[in-house]
Design a protein around this motif. Structure first.
Motif, PDB file in Angstrom:
ATOM      1  N   LYS A  37      -6.992   7.088   1.037  1.00 15.51           N
ATOM      2  CA  LYS A  37      -7.446   5.959   1.847  1.00 15.51           C
ATOM      3  C   LYS A  37      -6.355   5.457   2.786  1.00 15.51           C
ATOM      4  N   PHE A  38      -5.100   5.508   2.317  1.00 16.15           N
ATOM      5  CA  PHE A  38      -3.989   4.932   3.077  1.00 16.15           C
ATOM      6  C   PHE A  38      -3.667   5.735   4.325  1.00 16.15           C
ATOM      7  N   GLY A  39      -3.813   7.049   4.273  1.00 16.60           N
ATOM      8  CA  GLY A  39      -3.624   7.886   5.456  1.00 16.60           C
ATOM      9  C   GLY A  39      -2.182   8.212   5.773  1.00 16.60           C
ATOM     10  N   LYS A  40      -1.259   7.771   4.907  1.00 19.04           N
ATOM     11  CA  LYS A  40       0.157   8.097   5.062  1.00 19.04           C
ATOM     12  C   LYS A  40       0.696   8.524   3.698  1.00 19.04           C
ATOM     13  N   GLN A  41       1.894   9.053   3.683  1.00 18.45           N
ATOM     14  CA  GLN A  41       2.510   9.482   2.439  1.00 18.45           C
ATOM     15  C   GLN A  41       2.778   8.274   1.552  1.00 18.45           C
ATOM     16  N   VAL A  42       2.099   8.179   0.409  1.00 20.85           N
ATOM     17  CA  VAL A  42       2.322   7.082  -0.528  1.00 20.85           C
ATOM     18  C   VAL A  42       3.663   7.310  -1.215  1.00 20.85           C
ATOM     19  N   GLY A  43       4.470   6.253  -1.278  1.00 21.88           N
ATOM     20  CA  GLY A  43       5.801   6.370  -1.854  1.00 21.88           C
ATOM     21  C   GLY A  43       6.854   6.776  -0.850  1.00 21.88           C
ATOM     22  N   GLY A  44       6.464   6.903   0.401  1.00 24.44           N
ATOM     23  CA  GLY A  44       7.408   7.322   1.435  1.00 24.44           C
ATOM     24  C   GLY A  44       8.544   6.340   1.613  1.00 24.44           C
ATOM     25  N   ASP A  45       8.253   5.042   1.484  1.00 28.03           N
ATOM     26  CA  ASP A  45       9.301   4.033   1.646  1.00 28.03           C
ATOM     27  C   ASP A  45      10.344   4.139   0.532  1.00 28.03           C
ATOM     28  N   ILE A  46       9.875   4.399  -0.684  1.00 22.81           N
ATOM     29  CA  ILE A  46      10.805   4.561  -1.807  1.00 22.81           C
ATOM     30  C   ILE A  46      11.644   5.823  -1.613  1.00 22.81           C
ATOM     31  N   ALA A  47      10.991   6.906  -1.220  1.00 21.10           N
ATOM     32  CA  ALA A  47      11.696   8.178  -1.058  1.00 21.10           C
ATOM     33  C   ALA A  47      12.811   8.080  -0.014  1.00 21.10           C
ATOM     34  N   SER A  48      12.565   7.286   1.039  1.00 24.93           N
ATOM     35  CA  SER A  48      13.540   7.192   2.135  1.00 24.93           C
ATOM     36  C   SER A  48      14.480   5.991   2.019  1.00 24.93           C
ATOM     37  N   ASN A  49      14.412   5.284   0.874  1.00 28.57           N
ATOM     38  CA  ASN A  49      15.250   4.081   0.657  1.00 28.57           C
ATOM     39  C   ASN A  49      15.002   3.013   1.707  1.00 28.57           C
ATOM     40  N   ASP A  80      20.041  14.594  -4.770  1.00 30.91           N
ATOM     41  CA  ASP A  80      19.313  15.746  -5.299  1.00 30.91           C
ATOM     42  C   ASP A  80      18.308  15.250  -6.337  1.00 30.91           C
ATOM     43  N   TYR A  81      17.056  15.202  -5.944  1.00 27.74           N
ATOM     44  CA  TYR A  81      16.025  14.663  -6.845  1.00 27.74           C
ATOM     45  C   TYR A  81      14.647  15.144  -6.412  1.00 27.74           C
ATOM     46  N   GLU A  82      13.704  15.046  -7.326  1.00 28.12           N
ATOM     47  CA  GLU A  82      12.299  15.288  -7.011  1.00 28.12           C
ATOM     48  C   GLU A  82      11.698  13.958  -6.536  1.00 28.12           C
ATOM     49  N   VAL A  83      11.032  13.992  -5.400  1.00 25.77           N
ATOM     50  CA  VAL A  83      10.491  12.759  -4.823  1.00 25.77           C
ATOM     51  C   VAL A  83       9.584  12.038  -5.804  1.00 25.77           C
ATOM     52  N   ASP A  84       8.699  12.787  -6.471  1.00 30.30           N
ATOM     53  CA  ASP A  84       7.771  12.152  -7.413  1.00 30.30           C
ATOM     54  C   ASP A  84       8.508  11.440  -8.538  1.00 30.30           C
ATOM     55  N   ASP A  85       9.626  12.039  -8.988  1.00 29.85           N
ATOM     56  CA  ASP A  85      10.410  11.410 -10.059  1.00 29.85           C
ATOM     57  C   ASP A  85      11.024  10.099  -9.577  1.00 29.85           C
ATOM     58  N   LYS A  86      11.554  10.108  -8.361  1.00 30.16           N
ATOM     59  CA  LYS A  86      12.169   8.905  -7.812  1.00 30.16           C
ATOM     60  C   LYS A  86      11.132   7.804  -7.628  1.00 30.16           C
ATOM     61  N   VAL A  87       9.993   8.151  -7.060  1.00 27.33           N
ATOM     62  CA  VAL A  87       8.941   7.160  -6.824  1.00 27.33           C
ATOM     63  C   VAL A  87       8.479   6.556  -8.150  1.00 27.33           C
ATOM     64  N   LYS A  88       8.287   7.409  -9.146  1.00 32.16           N
ATOM     65  CA  LYS A  88       7.830   6.928 -10.457  1.00 32.16           C
ATOM     66  C   LYS A  88       8.860   5.997 -11.091  1.00 32.16           C
ATOM     67  N   ALA A  89      10.133   6.360 -11.004  1.00 33.15           N
ATOM     68  CA  ALA A  89      11.188   5.550 -11.636  1.00 33.15           C
ATOM     69  C   ALA A  89      11.342   4.198 -10.949  1.00 33.15           C
ATOM     70  N   VAL A  90      11.378   4.185  -9.621  1.00 30.38           N
ATOM     71  CA  VAL A  90      11.547   2.933  -8.883  1.00 30.38           C
ATOM     72  C   VAL A  90      10.316   2.048  -9.054  1.00 30.38           C
ATOM     73  N   LEU A 126       0.826  -1.209   0.000  1.00 30.28           N
ATOM     74  CA  LEU A 126       0.000   0.000   0.000  1.00 30.28           C
ATOM     75  C   LEU A 126       0.859   1.258   0.000  1.00 30.28           C
ATOM     76  N   ASP A 127       2.041   1.196   0.599  1.00 31.13           N
ATOM     77  CA  ASP A 127       2.908   2.371   0.612  1.00 31.13           C
ATOM     78  C   ASP A 127       3.304   2.776  -0.809  1.00 31.13           C
ATOM     79  N   VAL A 128       3.379   1.805  -1.702  1.00 33.62           N
ATOM     80  CA  VAL A 128       3.762   2.087  -3.082  1.00 33.62           C
ATOM     81  C   VAL A 128       2.539   2.205  -3.993  1.00 33.62           C
ATOM     82  N   TYR A 129       1.558   1.330  -3.783  1.00 33.87           N
ATOM     83  CA  TYR A 129       0.443   1.231  -4.721  1.00 33.87           C
ATOM     84  C   TYR A 129      -0.893   1.725  -4.161  1.00 33.87           C
ATOM     85  N   GLY A 130      -0.897   2.198  -2.920  1.00 32.73           N
ATOM     86  CA  GLY A 130      -2.157   2.589  -2.292  1.00 32.73           C
ATOM     87  C   GLY A 130      -2.662   3.949  -2.733  1.00 32.73           C
ATOM     88  N   ASP A 131      -3.911   4.202  -2.408  1.00 29.13           N
ATOM     89  CA  ASP A 131      -4.550   5.490  -2.628  1.00 29.13           C
ATOM     90  C   ASP A 131      -4.267   6.361  -1.405  1.00 29.13           C
TER      91      ASP A 131
END
Length: 321
Positions: free
Chosen positions: A217-229, A258-268, A209-214
């Motif tokens: 609905k999820f209630g947390k930052q989606v993609g946060g795990d990817i952003a923080s490695n 040095d990156y945009e979080v959305d770009d990193k999440v999308k690429a990973v 859900l951290d990567v693929y959730g809404d």
């Protein structure tokens, strides 16, 4: 179950926490008011319901695990620098780190107060099992923190970490319900095993859900795990299975500063999809839930109680938050 959830929420809202100083107790009321699935007290009730029908009689002691769980969230959010919890600012963001630490410490004490509302004959064993669980949760959190400094984490290491950090509390919750119902030692061990298996599946779903959730609905930052490695099951399997070009791309994003979080999440996420990480994680999750259901099917209990617990576990498998 809806009625039970409402009673749990009502009981939490009416806990006699204290009033002064206000900024010690307001954060406790705040985090408890943010809602959540209340799955831990529900597991206490459902564990009890495998033997007895008067489930509502143990709502007060069942709150022990919800208070403790929210205490761990309050402190985890400080360690993770998390800005959002259940769609709202975390306690340390709304107040500050010092307030969050002290309020969390107070919650731990309040959890013991709530444990005392259970029957006195079961109290010594309940305290012993609760203490063991609480220490294991801390061990799991420390392992999670340690992983941030590890170059590589194996699948086995990760599963053991989430067993401790997340699953043992679900195991204790179900077992505590059985203890309150007067079940025997061998039955309690089986309940704990069911809860732990389901708990590992639950955390793997959280990773998905951290990567693929809404986000709504999820209630947390989606993609946060990817952003923080964060070394989740998804990243561990991606690093293990990536082709050379995919591994090079992953390493680039993992080392980028040095990156945009959305770009990193999308690429990973794109690499995950190429490898089939979603399907691999979902299968792993389902395997653990299947083991939990198999243990439950073998458990000697009231049919209504088993049906209720099975339905609750199915809902956890298919959740969106």
């Amino acid at each position: 179950m809806k009625d039970l959830l409402e009673k749990i929420d009502s009981s939490l809202a009416n806990l006699p926490l204290g009033e002064h100083p206000q900024n010690l107790y307001d954060p406790i009321r705040y985090i408890l008011s943010l809602g959540g699935k209340r799955l831990r007290p529900m597991l206490v009730l459902l564990g009890y319901g495998l033997k007895n029908e008067d489930i509502e009689s143990i709502i007060d002691p069942s709150l022990t695990v919800e208070i403790f769980h929210n205490f761990t969230l309050m402190h985890d959010d400080i360690m993770d620098l998390a800005p959002i919890r259940r769609g709202k600012p975390t306690v340390h963001e709304k107040w500050n780190n010092t307030v969050a630490i002290l309020s969390g410490d107070t919650m731990m004490v309040k959890a013991y107060d709530q444990l005392l509302t259970g029957p006195h004959q079961s109290l010594p064993l309940a305290i012993q099992k609760f203490n063991k669980c609480a220490v294991e949760v801390c061990e799991g959190q420390q392992l999670d923190m340690n992983f941030e400094e590890f170059e590589t984490v194996t699948e086995g290491q990760y599963i053991e970490m989430i067993r401790l950090k997340t699953a043992v509390l679900l195991g204790f919750s179900l077992e505590y319900g059985g203890l309150l119902a007067g079940m025997k030692t061998d039955q309690l061990a089986k309940l704990n095993a069911i809860g732990v298996k389901a708990g590992i599946g639950f955390q793997l779903m959280d990773d998905l859900l951290d990567v693929y959730g809404d986000k709504a609905k999820f209630g947390k930052q989606v993609g946060g795990d990817i952003a923080s490695n964060k070394k989740t099951y998804l990243l561990i399997k991606a690093l293990e299975l990536a082709a050379p070009a995919q591994r090079k791309e992953l390493d680039k994003w993992l080392s980028a500063s040095d990156y945009e979080v959305d770009d990193k999440v999308k690429a990973v996420k794109s690499i995950y999809e190429e490898i089939g990480i979603f399907e691999l994680t979902q299968k792993k999750m389902n395997d653990y839930y299947d083991e939990a259901f198999e243990l439950l099917n073998q458990f000697d209990a009231r049919k209504d109680g088993k049906d209720q617990l099975a339905e609750f576990l199915r809902r956890l498998m298919n959740r969106e938050q």
